[in-house]
Design a protein around this motif. Structure first.
Motif, PDB file in Angstrom:
ATOM      1  N   ILE A  47       0.858  -1.278   0.045  1.00 49.41           N
ATOM      2  CA  ILE A  47      -0.065  -0.098  -0.046  1.00 49.41           C
ATOM      3  C   ILE A  47       1.077   1.245   0.117  1.00 49.41           C
ATOM      4  CG2 ILE A  47      -1.614   1.251   1.583  1.00 49.41           C
ATOM      5  CD1 ILE A  47      -2.772  -1.601   0.685  1.00 49.41           C
ATOM      6  N   LEU A  48       0.475   2.214  -0.673  1.00 52.56           N
ATOM      7  CA  LEU A  48       1.089   3.531  -0.720  1.00 52.56           C
ATOM      8  C   LEU A  48       0.331   4.453   0.219  1.00 52.56           C
ATOM      9  CD1 LEU A  48       3.298   5.555  -1.616  1.00 52.56           C
ATOM     10  CD2 LEU A  48       2.016   6.035  -3.500  1.00 52.56           C
ATOM     11  N   ASP A 111      -0.913  -2.075  -4.646  1.00 59.10           N
ATOM     12  CA  ASP A 111      -2.161  -2.950  -4.594  1.00 59.10           C
ATOM     13  C   ASP A 111      -3.354  -1.818  -4.327  1.00 59.10           C
ATOM     14  OD1 ASP A 111      -1.578  -5.617  -4.986  1.00 59.10           O
ATOM     15  OD2 ASP A 111      -0.243  -5.165  -3.639  1.00 59.10           O
ATOM     16  N   ALA A 112      -2.884  -0.975  -3.447  1.00 58.91           N
ATOM     17  CA  ALA A 112      -4.094   0.334  -3.251  1.00 58.91           C
ATOM     18  C   ALA A 112      -3.165   1.471  -2.732  1.00 58.91           C
ATOM     19  CB  ALA A 112      -4.634  -0.112  -2.126  1.00 58.91           C
ATOM     20  N   VAL A 113      -3.680   2.567  -3.131  1.00 55.81           N
ATOM     21  CA  VAL A 113      -2.900   4.039  -2.818  1.00 55.81           C
ATOM     22  C   VAL A 113      -4.195   4.647  -1.864  1.00 55.81           C
ATOM     23  CG1 VAL A 113      -2.503   6.088  -3.681  1.00 55.81           C
ATOM     24  CG2 VAL A 113      -1.747   4.111  -4.837  1.00 55.81           C
ATOM     25  N   VAL A 114      -3.530   5.213  -0.725  1.00 56.98           N
ATOM     26  CA  VAL A 114      -4.378   5.831   0.373  1.00 56.98           C
ATOM     27  C   VAL A 114      -4.070   7.149   0.318  1.00 56.98           C
ATOM     28  CG1 VAL A 114      -4.966   5.724   2.759  1.00 56.98           C
ATOM     29  CG2 VAL A 114      -4.807   3.626   1.397  1.00 56.98           C
ATOM     30  N   ALA A 115      -4.933   8.105   0.395  1.00 59.39           N
ATOM     31  CA  ALA A 115      -4.574   9.329   0.579  1.00 59.39           C
ATOM     32  C   ALA A 115      -5.915  10.083   1.749  1.00 59.39           C
ATOM     33  CB  ALA A 115      -4.494  10.188  -0.591  1.00 59.39           C
ATOM     34  N   GLN A 116      -5.197  10.167   2.887  1.00 60.57           N
ATOM     35  CA  GLN A 116      -6.131  10.671   3.851  1.00 60.57           C
ATOM     36  C   GLN A 116      -5.970  12.240   4.061  1.00 60.57           C
ATOM     37  OE1 GLN A 116      -4.259   8.452   6.783  1.00 60.57           O
ATOM     38  NE2 GLN A 116      -5.341   6.566   6.404  1.00 60.57           N
ATOM     39  N   TYR A 117      -6.874  12.897   3.702  1.00 61.01           N
ATOM     40  CA  TYR A 117      -7.023  14.414   4.002  1.00 61.01           C
ATOM     41  C   TYR A 117      -5.674  15.299   3.366  1.00 61.01           C
ATOM     42  CZ  TYR A 117      -9.637  12.246   7.633  1.00 61.01           C
ATOM     43  OH  TYR A 117     -10.539  11.572   8.234  1.00 61.01           O
ATOM     44  N   VAL A 118      -5.436  14.705   1.952  1.00 60.86           N
ATOM     45  CA  VAL A 118      -4.337  14.910   1.229  1.00 60.86           C
ATOM     46  C   VAL A 118      -4.991  15.879  -0.194  1.00 60.86           C
ATOM     47  CG1 VAL A 118      -2.487  14.305  -0.051  1.00 60.86           C
ATOM     48  CG2 VAL A 118      -2.999  13.397   2.136  1.00 60.86           C
ATOM     49  N   ILE A 119      -5.854  15.305  -0.928  1.00 64.71           N
ATOM     50  CA  ILE A 119      -6.180  15.969  -1.982  1.00 64.71           C
ATOM     51  C   ILE A 119      -6.316  17.430  -2.333  1.00 64.71           C
ATOM     52  CG2 ILE A 119      -6.492  13.872  -3.443  1.00 64.71           C
ATOM     53  CD1 ILE A 119      -9.643  14.610  -3.210  1.00 64.71           C
ATOM     54  N   THR A 120      -6.723  17.851  -1.030  1.00 64.66           N
ATOM     55  CA  THR A 120      -7.168  19.122  -1.044  1.00 64.66           C
ATOM     56  C   THR A 120      -6.100  20.185  -0.385  1.00 64.66           C
ATOM     57  OG1 THR A 120      -8.252  18.780   1.099  1.00 64.66           O
ATOM     58  CG2 THR A 120      -9.690  19.234  -0.891  1.00 64.66           C
ATOM     59  N   ALA A 121      -5.053  19.494  -0.133  1.00 65.41           N
ATOM     60  CA  ALA A 121      -3.704  20.197   0.247  1.00 65.41           C
ATOM     61  C   ALA A 121      -2.632  20.336  -0.822  1.00 65.41           C
ATOM     62  CB  ALA A 121      -3.221  19.477   1.368  1.00 65.41           C
ATOM     63  N   GLU A 141      -6.950  -0.405  -6.036  1.00 64.80           N
ATOM     64  CA  GLU A 141      -7.894   0.660  -5.544  1.00 64.80           C
ATOM     65  C   GLU A 141      -7.416   1.857  -4.998  1.00 64.80           C
ATOM     66  OE1 GLU A 141     -11.252  -0.325  -2.721  1.00 64.80           O
ATOM     67  OE2 GLU A 141     -11.653  -2.069  -4.038  1.00 64.80           O
ATOM     68  N   LEU A 142      -7.742   3.073  -5.417  1.00 68.31           N
ATOM     69  CA  LEU A 142      -7.502   4.508  -4.887  1.00 68.31           C
ATOM     70  C   LEU A 142      -8.621   4.602  -3.743  1.00 68.31           C
ATOM     71  CD1 LEU A 142      -6.040   7.219  -4.722  1.00 68.31           C
ATOM     72  CD2 LEU A 142      -7.542   7.761  -6.785  1.00 68.31           C
ATOM     73  N   ILE A 143      -8.033   4.950  -2.609  1.00 68.76           N
ATOM     74  CA  ILE A 143      -8.684   5.349  -1.500  1.00 68.76           C
ATOM     75  C   ILE A 143      -8.416   6.460  -0.862  1.00 68.76           C
ATOM     76  CG2 ILE A 143      -9.640   4.133   0.866  1.00 68.76           C
ATOM     77  CD1 ILE A 143      -8.247   1.249  -0.130  1.00 68.76           C
ATOM     78  N   LEU A 144      -9.765   7.348  -1.049  1.00 74.31           N
ATOM     79  CA  LEU A 144      -9.472   8.663  -0.410  1.00 74.31           C
ATOM     80  C   LEU A 144     -10.396   8.875   0.573  1.00 74.31           C
ATOM     81  CD1 LEU A 144      -9.747  10.692  -3.946  1.00 74.31           C
ATOM     82  CD2 LEU A 144      -7.538   9.825  -2.914  1.00 74.31           C
ATOM     83  N   VAL A 145      -9.835  10.032   1.541  1.00 72.30           N
ATOM     84  CA  VAL A 145     -10.882  10.333   2.529  1.00 72.30           C
ATOM     85  C   VAL A 145     -10.655  11.917   2.437  1.00 72.30           C
ATOM     86  CG1 VAL A 145      -9.683   9.987   4.939  1.00 72.30           C
ATOM     87  CG2 VAL A 145     -12.121  10.436   4.750  1.00 72.30           C
ATOM     88  N   ASN A 146     -11.693  12.789   2.373  1.00 77.67           N
ATOM     89  CA  ASN A 146     -11.415  14.227   2.328  1.00 77.67           C
ATOM     90  C   ASN A 146     -12.728  15.094   2.594  1.00 77.67           C
ATOM     91  OD1 ASN A 146      -8.761  14.970   0.799  1.00 77.67           O
ATOM     92  ND2 ASN A 146      -9.912  16.629   1.035  1.00 77.67           N
ATOM     93  N   HIS A 147     -12.346  16.377   2.866  1.00 80.43           N
ATOM     94  CA  HIS A 147     -13.463  17.060   2.899  1.00 80.43           C
ATOM     95  C   HIS A 147     -13.972  17.552   1.473  1.00 80.43           C
ATOM     96  CE1 HIS A 147     -15.131  21.428   3.045  1.00 80.43           C
ATOM     97  NE2 HIS A 147     -15.827  21.030   3.893  1.00 80.43           N
ATOM     98  N   ILE A 148     -15.233  17.571   1.307  1.00 76.41           N
ATOM     99  CA  ILE A 148     -15.720  17.785   0.107  1.00 76.41           C
ATOM    100  C   ILE A 148     -16.714  18.916   0.083  1.00 76.41           C
ATOM    101  CG2 ILE A 148     -17.202  17.153  -1.797  1.00 76.41           C
ATOM    102  CD1 ILE A 148     -14.801  15.503  -1.728  1.00 76.41           C
ATOM    103  N   GLY A 149     -16.496  19.838  -0.828  1.00 74.76           N
ATOM    104  CA  GLY A 149     -16.916  21.173  -0.346  1.00 74.76           C
ATOM    105  C   GLY A 149     -18.558  21.093  -0.612  1.00 74.76           C
ATOM    106  N   ALA A 150     -19.320  21.925  -0.070  1.00 75.69           N
ATOM    107  CA  ALA A 150     -20.826  22.195  -0.299  1.00 75.69           C
ATOM    108  C   ALA A 150     -21.112  22.562  -1.538  1.00 75.69           C
ATOM    109  CB  ALA A 150     -21.369  23.100   0.812  1.00 75.69           C
ATOM    110  N   GLU A 151     -22.083  22.153  -2.137  1.00 77.74           N
ATOM    111  CA  GLU A 151     -22.794  22.589  -3.742  1.00 77.74           C
ATOM    112  C   GLU A 151     -23.185  23.883  -3.581  1.00 77.74           C
ATOM    113  OE1 GLU A 151     -21.914  20.406  -6.311  1.00 77.74           O
ATOM    114  OE2 GLU A 151     -21.404  18.797  -4.961  1.00 77.74           O
ATOM    115  N   SER A 152     -23.902  24.200  -2.416  1.00 82.19           N
ATOM    116  CA  SER A 152     -24.662  25.550  -2.425  1.00 82.19           C
ATOM    117  C   SER A 152     -24.890  25.699  -0.892  1.00 82.19           C
ATOM    118  CB  SER A 152     -26.107  25.323  -3.083  1.00 82.19           C
ATOM    119  OG  SER A 152     -26.809  24.102  -2.477  1.00 82.19           O
ATOM    120  N   GLY A 153     -25.812  26.929  -0.438  1.00 77.14           N
ATOM    121  CA  GLY A 153     -26.191  27.130   0.726  1.00 77.14           C
ATOM    122  C   GLY A 153     -24.982  27.812   1.702  1.00 77.14           C
ATOM    123  N   PRO A 154     -25.454  27.879   3.080  1.00 74.63           N
ATOM    124  CA  PRO A 154     -24.588  28.511   4.061  1.00 74.63           C
ATOM    125  C   PRO A 154     -22.960  27.940   4.170  1.00 74.63           C
ATOM    126  CG  PRO A 154     -26.681  27.770   5.152  1.00 74.63           C
ATOM    127  CD  PRO A 154     -26.666  27.339   3.677  1.00 74.63           C
TER     128      PRO A 154
END
Ligand SMILES: C[S@@+](CC[C@H](N)C(=O)[O-])C[C@H]1O[C@@H](n2cnc3c(N)ncnc32)[C@H](O)[C@@H]1O
Length: 212
Positions: A47-48, A111-121, A141-154
């Motif tokens: 794993i990377l 076999d897998a690439v993991v990026a935790q809280y990285v793609i927005t950095a 598998e590419l396995i990401l966990v990240n904040h995804i911005g809101a589409e609309s609203g406050p």
């Protein structure tokens, strides 16, 4: 993009975060981290972990899963090295300073690439994601966990207002799902396997892509 984050600025920001990173971001991001680790261990093999930071994730992977960890910040990686020594993590094969966009690994290697809280950095998320897929084996598998911005609203208004400060702290808060979806369409040869809401408050997502 003018006013966007840049590599040197991010490295500097995480150099400053390193001494207090675990205290500030250890618990709050733990659920996402644990969920990606479960997915990575399900695959096993090699794993990377990109943007491994202080190595908070390293102790939780199965000892049978071989790990390579890379990060742009040397001070963050120093903490990861300490963790490997303290816990005698013999399954951690490599820890190296490396830019996520220019991974010094061969094609079809992991076999897998993991990026935790990285793609927005990272300054160029699309090119970075391209390199993640390049080093993945077919079927991997590419396995990401990240904040995804809101589409609309406050929340969207807040994220846009917070963006300049967030960039100085080392990430961009307004990253929308569409950006990832467009990247996947343009890249091709990958399938979205899952998008799972994650705490805090479902503002984060665990995302899995499978390489054809
Ligand atoms: C929010 S932290 C996440 C750290 C760790 N994955 C965790 O779960 O706590 C983002 C990490 O990505 C690293 N990073 C940012 N830009 C990078 C790049 N271009 N290449 C490699 N690592 C990068 C930072 O140095 C930092 O360690």
């Amino acid at each position: 993009m003018a006013g966007d984050i840049d590599r040197a600025g991010v490295a500097k920001a995480y150099g400053r975060w390193a001494p207090i990173y675990d205290l500030v971001f250890g618990k709050v991001f733990d659920s996402g981290r644990q969920s990606t680790i479960i997915e990575a261990d399900r695959i096993g093999g090699r794993i990377l972990d990109v943007g491994v930071g202080t190595g908070l994730s390293l102790v939780d992977y199965a000892r049978t899963t071989k790990i390579c960890g890379v990060d742009i910040s040397e001070p963050m990686l120093r903490k990861a090295h300490e963790r490997v020594r303290t816990h005698n993590l013999t399954n951690v094969e490599t820890l190296a300073v490396m830019d996520a966009k220019n991974l010094a690994f061969p094609d079809n290697h992991f076999d897998a690439v993991v990026a935790q809280y990285v793609i927005t950095a990272v300054p160029d998320p699309e090119a970075t994601l391209d390199d993640f897929i390049r080093v993945l084996k077919p079927g991997g598998e590419l396995i990401l966990v990240n904040h995804i911005g809101a589409e609309s609203g406050p929340r969207k208004v807040f994220e846009l207002a917070f963006a300049p400060l967030a960039r100085r702290l080392g990430w961009r808060p307004e990253f929308p799902w569409k950006r990832l979806a467009d990247w996947a369409t343009v890249h091709g040869g990958i399938t979205l396997a899952e998008r799972r809401p994650m705490p805090p408050m479902g503002h984060f997502s665990l995302i899995r892509y499978i390489k054809s």
